[in-house]
Design an enzyme around this catalytic site. Structure first.
Site, PDB file in Angstrom:
ATOM      1  N   SER A  47      -2.496   6.725  -2.648  1.00 22.77           N
ATOM      2  CA  SER A  47      -2.421   7.598  -1.468  1.00 22.77           C
ATOM      3  C   SER A  47      -0.989   8.050  -1.216  1.00 22.77           C
ATOM      4  O   SER A  47      -0.733   9.227  -0.939  1.00 22.77           O
ATOM      5  CB  SER A  47      -2.926   6.847  -0.229  1.00 22.77           C
ATOM      6  N   THR A  48      -0.043   7.111  -1.321  1.00 24.47           N
ATOM      7  CA  THR A  48       1.363   7.396  -1.049  1.00 24.47           C
ATOM      8  C   THR A  48       1.945   8.431  -1.992  1.00 24.47           C
ATOM      9  O   THR A  48       2.859   9.173  -1.642  1.00 24.47           O
ATOM     10  CB  THR A  48       2.184   6.089  -1.147  1.00 24.47           C
ATOM     11  N   TYR A 136      -9.953  -0.662  -4.554  1.00 28.52           N
ATOM     12  CA  TYR A 136      -9.109  -0.166  -3.461  1.00 28.52           C
ATOM     13  C   TYR A 136     -10.004   0.019  -2.241  1.00 28.52           C
ATOM     14  O   TYR A 136     -10.782   0.971  -2.164  1.00 28.52           O
ATOM     15  CB  TYR A 136      -8.460   1.151  -3.889  1.00 28.52           C
ATOM     16  N   LYS A 164      -7.298  -4.347  -3.408  1.00 28.51           N
ATOM     17  CA  LYS A 164      -6.220  -3.813  -2.579  1.00 28.51           C
ATOM     18  C   LYS A 164      -6.860  -3.543  -1.220  1.00 28.51           C
ATOM     19  O   LYS A 164      -7.682  -2.641  -1.071  1.00 28.51           O
ATOM     20  CB  LYS A 164      -5.633  -2.527  -3.163  1.00 28.51           C
ATOM     21  N   THR A 166      -6.750  -2.365   2.282  1.00 29.80           N
ATOM     22  CA  THR A 166      -6.102  -1.548   3.308  1.00 29.80           C
ATOM     23  C   THR A 166      -7.076  -1.389   4.474  1.00 29.80           C
ATOM     24  O   THR A 166      -7.777  -0.387   4.600  1.00 29.80           O
ATOM     25  CB  THR A 166      -5.657  -0.194   2.735  1.00 29.80           C
ATOM     26  N   GLY A 188      -2.738  -4.218   2.521  1.00 33.71           N
ATOM     27  CA  GLY A 188      -2.440  -2.797   2.387  1.00 33.71           C
ATOM     28  C   GLY A 188      -1.670  -2.164   3.527  1.00 33.71           C
ATOM     29  O   GLY A 188      -0.857  -1.277   3.292  1.00 33.71           O
ATOM     30  N   SER A 207       3.628   1.695   1.218  1.00 33.18           N
ATOM     31  CA  SER A 207       4.423   2.926   1.172  1.00 33.18           C
ATOM     32  C   SER A 207       5.860   2.682   1.584  1.00 33.18           C
ATOM     33  O   SER A 207       6.808   3.144   0.943  1.00 33.18           O
ATOM     34  CB  SER A 207       3.831   3.980   2.122  1.00 33.18           C
TER      35      SER A 207
END
Length: 295
Positions: A47-48, A136, A164, A166, A188, A207
């Site tokens: 995403s980052t 994810y 992961k 998030t 995350g 990020s």
């Protein structure tokens, strides 16, 4: 194998040239910089990285550039998620060819895929390469939330190595780690790193770790040493910066702070908005007050 994955990983941002092309040399410079700062690995094309604003060619060339710059020093996880299974498999095969250590994938989004369709998506990607897979889990963006039952089905594939995570559902994070201690679980949300670690996460992927690598690692190191008070203190410092970063756009803000350290990133891709002058001033202030003193 699983014990190799822990610590603090940067979800790498994508630098651009003044013409808006991906700047692979600047990306490789960032990889070297973060290794020097003590980070434990990289999460690429997530995403980052503005992954869904990048072309297939750019995503494939980015993982190649990162692996090349890393030169085997740290772990490299490549995000290969896409709406199309075939496209995701293509990214995964390229990641394996380039020498990535593992892959990760967001669940297919936009269309409301069934649970069985999502399970099959992951099974197909995992069966396409020999690389370990991190699911994810990002329900806020994907509209799909991992459950213990789905994870149990996915575990039938030997390539599943972890998650992961998030999400702010710390109860689910704890349950995943308690019921499946052999799986690696990454926290995350950067602003909840300490909470994730306390609930069982093996480390964090974030990020803001691009521009605050030392401070993020201080949170992790304090936790590992058993000093919860110090863990909380460093998390508070991290969150002072994250509060400002979120106010002006995460990706643009992270790049703006990195430019204060001598990088040239040239903003974000449309439709993301460019950094405002007000944002630049506030980020400069928090950079001097919090980031620099905690190096």
């Amino acid at each position: 194998m699983n014990a190799e994955y822990h610590g603090i990983y940067a979800a790498l941002v994508t630098p651009y040239t003044s013409e808006g092309k991906v700047d692979y040399k600047e990306l490789q410079k960032l990889v070297n910089y973060l290794i020097e700062k003590g980070l434990d690995g990289f999460y690429v094309n997530g995403s980052t990285a503005e992954a869904f604003l990048l072309s297939e060619e750019e995503r494939n060339n980015i993982i190649k550039a990162v692996v090349e710059a890393n030169a085997g020093r740290k772990k490299v996880i490549c995000h290969v998620g896409a709406i199309s299974t075939d496209q995701a498999i293509g990214y995964a095969k390229n990641a394996e060819k380039c020498g990535a250590d593992a892959v990760s994938a967001i669940s297919p989004f936009y269309y409301k895929f069934s649970e069985q369709e999502i399970i099959q998506y992951y099974q197909d990607i995992m069966s396409a390469t020999g690389l370990p897979m991190f699911i994810y889990n990002f329900p806020n963006f994907s509209g799909f939330s991992l459950t213990e039952e789905i994870l149990e089905k996915l575990k039938q594939n030997k390539n599943l190595i972890g998650v992961k995570f998030t999400s702010s559902d710390m109860f689910l994070l704890e349950q995943i780690k308690t019921l499946h201690p052999e799986l690696v679980v990454w926290n995350g949300f950067d602003e909840m790193l300490s909470a994730g670690l306390i609930m069982g996460a093996d480390g964090g992927i974030g990020s803001t770790y691009n521009c605050m690598p030392e401070l993020a690692h201080k949170v992790y190191d304090a936790f590992v040493s058993g000093d919860i008070a110090k863990t909380h203190k460093f998390q508070e410092k991290l969150n002072q910066v994250i509060k400002v970063i979120c106010k002006y756009g995460v990706f643009a803000s992270v790049k703006e702070i990195l430019e204060m350290d001598g990088f040239a990133f040239h903003g974000v891709r449309r439709p993301f908005a460019p950094m405002t002058e007000e944002g630049k001033r506030e980020l400069q202030k928090i950079y001097k007050e919090v980031i620099v003193p905690n190096r």
